[in-house]
Design a protein around this motif. Structure first.
Motif, short mmCIF file in Angstrom:
data_model
loop_
_atom_site.label_atom_id
_atom_site.label_comp_id
_atom_site.label_asym_id
_atom_site.label_seq_id
_atom_site.Cartn_x
_atom_site.Cartn_y
_atom_site.Cartn_z
N UNK A 1 129.26 61.56 -0.24
CA UNK A 1 129.75 60.44 0.56
C UNK A 1 130.76 59.59 -0.18
N UNK A 2 130.70 59.53 -1.50
CA UNK A 2 131.66 58.74 -2.26
C UNK A 2 133.06 59.35 -2.19
N UNK A 3 133.14 60.68 -2.24
CA UNK A 3 134.43 61.37 -2.18
C UNK A 3 134.82 61.76 -0.76
N UNK A 4 133.91 61.53 0.22
CA UNK A 4 134.13 61.90 1.63
C UNK A 4 134.53 63.37 1.75
N UNK A 5 133.65 64.22 1.21
CA UNK A 5 133.83 65.66 1.30
C UNK A 5 132.47 66.32 1.41
N UNK A 6 132.47 67.58 1.86
CA UNK A 6 131.21 68.29 2.04
C UNK A 6 131.40 69.77 1.74
N UNK A 7 130.29 70.41 1.41
CA UNK A 7 130.26 71.84 1.13
C UNK A 7 129.31 72.50 2.12
N UNK A 8 129.76 73.59 2.77
CA UNK A 8 128.93 74.31 3.73
C UNK A 8 128.45 75.65 3.20
N UNK A 9 128.89 76.03 2.01
CA UNK A 9 128.57 77.36 1.48
C UNK A 9 127.98 77.24 0.07
N UNK A 10 126.65 77.35 -0.06
CA UNK A 10 126.04 77.21 -1.38
C UNK A 10 126.46 78.30 -2.36
N UNK A 11 126.99 79.42 -1.86
CA UNK A 11 127.46 80.48 -2.76
C UNK A 11 128.84 80.16 -3.35
N UNK B 1 118.74 70.97 10.74
CA UNK B 1 118.78 70.81 9.28
C UNK B 1 117.77 69.76 8.86
N UNK B 2 117.19 69.95 7.68
CA UNK B 2 116.25 68.99 7.11
C UNK B 2 116.78 68.51 5.77
N UNK B 3 116.69 67.22 5.54
CA UNK B 3 117.20 66.63 4.31
C UNK B 3 116.35 67.01 3.10
N UNK B 4 117.03 67.43 2.04
CA UNK B 4 116.36 67.70 0.77
C UNK B 4 116.90 66.74 -0.24
N UNK B 5 116.03 66.18 -1.04
CA UNK B 5 116.46 65.23 -2.07
C UNK B 5 116.32 65.85 -3.42
N UNK C 1 124.36 72.07 4.21
CA UNK C 1 125.44 71.10 4.24
C UNK C 1 125.18 70.09 3.14
N UNK C 2 126.04 70.09 2.11
CA UNK C 2 125.93 69.15 1.01
C UNK C 2 127.07 68.15 1.14
N UNK C 3 126.72 66.86 1.18
CA UNK C 3 127.72 65.81 1.42
C UNK C 3 127.86 64.94 0.18
N UNK D 1 117.32 62.21 13.35
CA UNK D 1 115.98 61.68 13.58
C UNK D 1 115.22 61.76 12.26
N UNK D 2 115.00 60.63 11.63
CA UNK D 2 114.28 60.60 10.36
C UNK D 2 115.00 61.42 9.30
N UNK D 3 114.33 62.44 8.79
CA UNK D 3 114.88 63.29 7.73
C UNK D 3 115.48 64.59 8.28
N UNK D 4 115.63 64.69 9.60
CA UNK D 4 116.19 65.91 10.19
C UNK D 4 117.43 65.60 11.03
N UNK D 5 118.22 66.65 11.27
CA UNK D 5 119.46 66.49 12.01
C UNK D 5 119.67 67.74 12.87
N UNK D 6 120.02 67.52 14.13
CA UNK D 6 120.40 68.61 15.02
C UNK D 6 121.91 68.60 15.08
N UNK D 7 122.51 69.73 14.70
CA UNK D 7 123.95 69.81 14.54
C UNK D 7 124.54 70.82 15.52
#
Length: 70
Positions: A7-17, A66-70, A3-5, A49-55
């Motif tokens: 936030x400035x455009x308020x949109x997200x991508x769920x498919x890296x391909x 999911x775990x946050x990657x920077x 999940x790539x977000x 919770x911290x750098x992780x998210x249960x979705x």
């Protein structure tokens, strides 16, 4: 799941391909560590919770971690 977000455009991508396919992101509720949002017509609940998210996704059993990657 990825999940790539943007936030400035308020949109997200769920498919890296499909890096150019972005869906509108609508925040419905935000609390201390919980976020309810819609993404392209699907509703999600995220517990953060911290750098992780249960979705969890409305209408589907189970959850994704999911775990946050920077």
């Amino acid at each position: 799941m990825t999940l790539t977000v943007d936030q400035d455009a308020m949109q997200a991508n769920r498919d890296p391909e499909r890096p150019f396919q972005w869906d509108p992101l609508h925040i419905l509720d935000a609390r201390e560590n919980m976020l309810v949002f819609e993404l392209g017509g699907d509703r999600y609940i995220a517990l953060i919770t911290g750098e992780s998210m249960t979705l969890t996704q409305a209408g589907l059993a189970g959850y994704r971690s999911l775990t946050r990657k920077r």
